[in-house]
Motif scaffolding. Structure first.
Motif, PDB file in Angstrom:
ATOM      1  N   MET A 185      57.548 -35.343 -40.674  1.00 43.38           N
ATOM      2  CA  MET A 185      57.864 -33.930 -40.700  1.00 43.38           C
ATOM      3  C   MET A 185      56.848 -33.170 -41.557  1.00 43.38           C
ATOM      4  N   THR A 186      56.669 -31.887 -41.282  1.00 40.02           N
ATOM      5  CA  THR A 186      55.740 -31.051 -42.021  1.00 40.02           C
ATOM      6  C   THR A 186      56.384 -30.536 -43.294  1.00 40.02           C
ATOM      7  N   VAL A 187      55.627 -30.592 -44.374  1.00 41.47           N
ATOM      8  CA  VAL A 187      56.079 -30.052 -45.648  1.00 41.47           C
ATOM      9  C   VAL A 187      55.576 -28.623 -45.770  1.00 41.47           C
ATOM     10  N   ILE A 188      56.460 -27.709 -46.128  1.00 39.29           N
ATOM     11  CA  ILE A 188      56.068 -26.329 -46.364  1.00 39.29           C
ATOM     12  C   ILE A 188      56.413 -25.954 -47.799  1.00 39.29           C
ATOM     13  N   VAL A 189      55.660 -24.994 -48.342  1.00 35.52           N
ATOM     14  CA  VAL A 189      55.929 -24.475 -49.679  1.00 35.52           C
ATOM     15  C   VAL A 189      56.315 -23.011 -49.534  1.00 35.52           C
ATOM     16  N   ARG A 190      57.355 -22.631 -50.237  1.00 28.49           N
ATOM     17  CA  ARG A 190      57.844 -21.255 -50.177  1.00 28.49           C
ATOM     18  C   ARG A 190      58.474 -20.886 -51.504  1.00 28.49           C
ATOM     19  N   ASP A 191      58.780 -19.604 -51.657  1.00 26.10           N
ATOM     20  CA  ASP A 191      59.494 -19.150 -52.849  1.00 26.10           C
ATOM     21  C   ASP A 191      60.922 -19.683 -52.835  1.00 26.10           C
ATOM     22  N   LEU A 192      61.428 -19.976 -54.001  1.00 28.78           N
ATOM     23  CA  LEU A 192      62.835 -20.325 -54.127  1.00 28.78           C
ATOM     24  C   LEU A 192      63.680 -19.121 -53.714  1.00 28.78           C
ATOM     25  N   ALA A 193      64.653 -19.353 -52.861  1.00 24.63           N
ATOM     26  CA  ALA A 193      65.592 -18.298 -52.469  1.00 24.63           C
ATOM     27  C   ALA A 193      66.636 -18.188 -53.575  1.00 24.63           C
ATOM     28  N   ARG A 194      66.419 -17.300 -54.508  1.00 22.11           N
ATOM     29  CA  ARG A 194      67.220 -17.247 -55.732  1.00 22.11           C
ATOM     30  C   ARG A 194      68.695 -16.973 -55.473  1.00 22.11           C
ATOM     31  N   GLU A 195      68.991 -16.241 -54.407  1.00 22.04           N
ATOM     32  CA  GLU A 195      70.378 -15.872 -54.127  1.00 22.04           C
ATOM     33  C   GLU A 195      71.095 -16.896 -53.246  1.00 22.04           C
ATOM     34  N   VAL A 196      70.386 -17.927 -52.821  1.00 20.14           N
ATOM     35  CA  VAL A 196      70.983 -18.942 -51.950  1.00 20.14           C
ATOM     36  C   VAL A 196      71.391 -20.135 -52.811  1.00 20.14           C
ATOM     37  N   ARG A 197      72.684 -20.374 -52.911  1.00 14.92           N
ATOM     38  CA  ARG A 197      73.193 -21.421 -53.795  1.00 14.92           C
ATOM     39  C   ARG A 197      72.614 -22.785 -53.455  1.00 14.92           C
ATOM     40  N   ALA A 198      72.496 -23.100 -52.162  1.00 10.27           N
ATOM     41  CA  ALA A 198      71.978 -24.409 -51.764  1.00 10.27           C
ATOM     42  C   ALA A 198      70.541 -24.603 -52.234  1.00 10.27           C
ATOM     43  N   ASP A 199      69.759 -23.526 -52.239  1.00 12.92           N
ATOM     44  CA  ASP A 199      68.383 -23.623 -52.709  1.00 12.92           C
ATOM     45  C   ASP A 199      68.342 -23.895 -54.212  1.00 12.92           C
ATOM     46  N   VAL A 200      69.166 -23.171 -54.952  1.00  9.83           N
ATOM     47  CA  VAL A 200      69.218 -23.373 -56.404  1.00  9.83           C
ATOM     48  C   VAL A 200      69.703 -24.780 -56.724  1.00  9.83           C
ATOM     49  N   GLU A 201      70.683 -25.255 -55.991  1.00  8.77           N
ATOM     50  CA  GLU A 201      71.174 -26.618 -56.204  1.00  8.77           C
ATOM     51  C   GLU A 201      70.099 -27.651 -55.879  1.00  8.77           C
ATOM     52  N   GLY A 202      69.340 -27.410 -54.816  1.00 12.22           N
ATOM     53  CA  GLY A 202      68.262 -28.326 -54.468  1.00 12.22           C
ATOM     54  C   GLY A 202      67.191 -28.368 -55.537  1.00 12.22           C
ATOM     55  N   PHE A 203      66.849 -27.214 -56.083  1.00  8.86           N
ATOM     56  CA  PHE A 203      65.860 -27.137 -57.160  1.00  8.86           C
ATOM     57  C   PHE A 203      66.343 -27.918 -58.380  1.00  8.86           C
ATOM     58  N   ALA A 204      67.590 -27.666 -58.778  1.00  9.12           N
ATOM     59  CA  ALA A 204      68.144 -28.352 -59.943  1.00  9.12           C
ATOM     60  C   ALA A 204      68.246 -29.859 -59.712  1.00  9.12           C
ATOM     61  N   HIS A 205      68.576 -30.249 -58.481  1.00  4.91           N
ATOM     62  CA  HIS A 205      68.713 -31.675 -58.168  1.00  4.91           C
ATOM     63  C   HIS A 205      67.380 -32.405 -58.312  1.00  4.91           C
ATOM     64  N   VAL A 206      66.311 -31.808 -57.800  1.00  5.92           N
ATOM     65  CA  VAL A 206      64.998 -32.441 -57.920  1.00  5.92           C
ATOM     66  C   VAL A 206      64.579 -32.537 -59.380  1.00  5.92           C
ATOM     67  N   ARG A 207      64.814 -31.462 -60.145  1.00  5.91           N
ATOM     68  CA  ARG A 207      64.471 -31.498 -61.569  1.00  5.91           C
ATOM     69  C   ARG A 207      65.235 -32.607 -62.280  1.00  5.91           C
ATOM     70  N   HIS A 208      66.518 -32.769 -61.944  1.00  4.71           N
ATOM     71  CA  HIS A 208      67.323 -33.799 -62.598  1.00  4.71           C
ATOM     72  C   HIS A 208      66.817 -35.199 -62.242  1.00  4.71           C
ATOM     73  N   LEU A 209      66.467 -35.414 -60.980  1.00  6.63           N
ATOM     74  CA  LEU A 209      65.970 -36.724 -60.576  1.00  6.63           C
ATOM     75  C   LEU A 209      64.628 -37.046 -61.227  1.00  6.63           C
ATOM     76  N   ALA A 210      63.763 -36.040 -61.324  1.00 11.03           N
ATOM     77  CA  ALA A 210      62.433 -36.266 -61.891  1.00 11.03           C
ATOM     78  C   ALA A 210      62.474 -36.374 -63.411  1.00 11.03           C
ATOM     79  N   LEU A 211      63.397 -35.613 -64.049  1.00 11.83           N
ATOM     80  CA  LEU A 211      63.531 -35.610 -65.507  1.00 11.83           C
ATOM     81  C   LEU A 211      64.995 -35.816 -65.875  1.00 11.83           C
ATOM     82  N   PRO A 212      65.519 -37.012 -65.723  1.00 11.92           N
ATOM     83  CA  PRO A 212      66.948 -37.236 -65.995  1.00 11.92           C
ATOM     84  C   PRO A 212      67.325 -37.067 -67.456  1.00 11.92           C
ATOM     85  N   PHE A 213      66.350 -36.950 -68.337  1.00 13.14           N
ATOM     86  CA  PHE A 213      66.601 -36.799 -69.770  1.00 13.14           C
ATOM     87  C   PHE A 213      66.496 -35.336 -70.199  1.00 13.14           C
TER      88      PHE A 213
END
Length: 309
Positions: free
Chosen positions: A1-29
């Motif tokens: 699949m193609t990877v795209i880069v875009r602005d975080l959709a700040r008002e979309v809860r699923a986007d914010v959750e996805g951002f936080a999830h990746v940060r937690h996985l990459a930096l669990p501490f």
């Protein structure tokens, strides 16, 4: 699949959750939640020109970038780009795409020197160096097992010292702002910060949803806040100290150790099972204090720098 880069959709809860999830996985501490991230987005200063980016593949957020100007520095032209990719979605080009978009944004905002934190692992360091970044200082993440480890016993207080919680300053937190601002000046860093905006501190620090005023401990000498250990929690079982320091006039008396020990004991009594903190590798006194508490290094990150233009 193609990877795209875009602005975080700040008002979309699923986007914010996805951002936080990746940060937690990459930096669990590092403590982050969707709610804390949403709060940060809502209260970022306009002069930071903050632009959070996500890398998306097949509808899934697989990478994130925190991108902005260091607006609270005494220097101008400084920017930051911190890129994290889902550990299970690497080698898809997401990191490179995020870096490119971030650098274009920062260059357009007038940044001439970029700073990036990179986990101290061969692949990550090689990635940064391929993109023209050079290594600078480093910092440790540390973890303490509150559930199964031991803590030093609480110590007797000197007669002129009392311990209060951050909540005791709820009606007037300005003395804590002044203490925080003074101790920040002596934090080891390759960026010179100037912390003078009380209203910004109230929004970004004091009212932050992860801050626990109840678990923050302040050592008070003759009525004056002299040392403190600021605590954050994730709403579950994880606790972190984000700043521990002493006013210059009171150093050498062990007050920061008293404050942090009190906060740790109360965090354990409240049911928190893990404690996290961070130290610049050049901050020998604080590293020694944290070893005394029983913290162990769980990861190291390196600050990388790139000159633009």
């Amino acid at each position: 699949m193609t990877v795209i880069v875009r602005d975080l959709a700040r008002e979309v809860r699923a986007d914010v959750e996805g951002f936080a999830h990746v940060r937690h996985l990459a930096l669990p501490f590092f403590l982050v939640t969707p709610d804390s991230l949403a709060y940060d987005l809502a209260h970022v200063r306009p002069e930071a020109r903050y632009r959070p980016l996500v890398a998306e593949e097949d509808g899934e957020v697989i990478g994130t970038a925190q991108v902005g100007l260091v607006h609270d520095s005494t220097e101008t032209g400084l920017g930051y780009v911190n890129v994290y990719v889902h550990p299970g979605r690497t080698r898809r080009g997401a990191g490179s795409l995020l870096v490119r978009a971030a650098e274009e944004h920062l260059a357009a905002q007038g940044a001439t020197r970029l700073f990036a934190w990179v986990l101290d692992e061969p692949g990550n360091r090689a990635f940064a160096e391929r993109h023209g970044y050079g290594a600078s200082r480093s910092a440790h993440f540390l973890r303490l097992d509150l559930a199964n480890g031991g803590l030093p016993p609480l110590q007797d207080l000197p007669p002129d010292v009392e311990l209060r919680t951050g909540a005791d300053f709820a009606s007037d937190p300005r003395p804590l702002f002044e203490l925080d601002a003074e101790t920040l000046l002596d934090e080891p860093s390759d960026i010179s910060y100037e912390f003078t905006d009380y209203e910004a501190w109230l929004e970004e620090t004091w009212r932050h949803p992860l801050l626990s005023a109840e678990l923050t401990t302040v050592a008070v000498v003759d009525g004056r806040p002299a040392a403190f250990s600021a605590a954050r929690t994730d709403g579950g079982t994880r606790y972190g100290t984000v700043m521990t320091g002493t006013a210059r006039a009171f150093r050498g008396r062990g007050l920061a150790k008293l404050a942090k020990n009190d906060s740790l004991h109360r965090a354990r009594a409240a049911g928190f099972t893990e404690a996290f903190t961070g130290n610049d590798t050049g901050n020998g006194p604080m590293i020694a204090i944290n070893k005394w508490f029983g913290y162990e290094i769980c990861a190291t990150e390196v600050r990388y720098v790139r000159e633009l233009g």
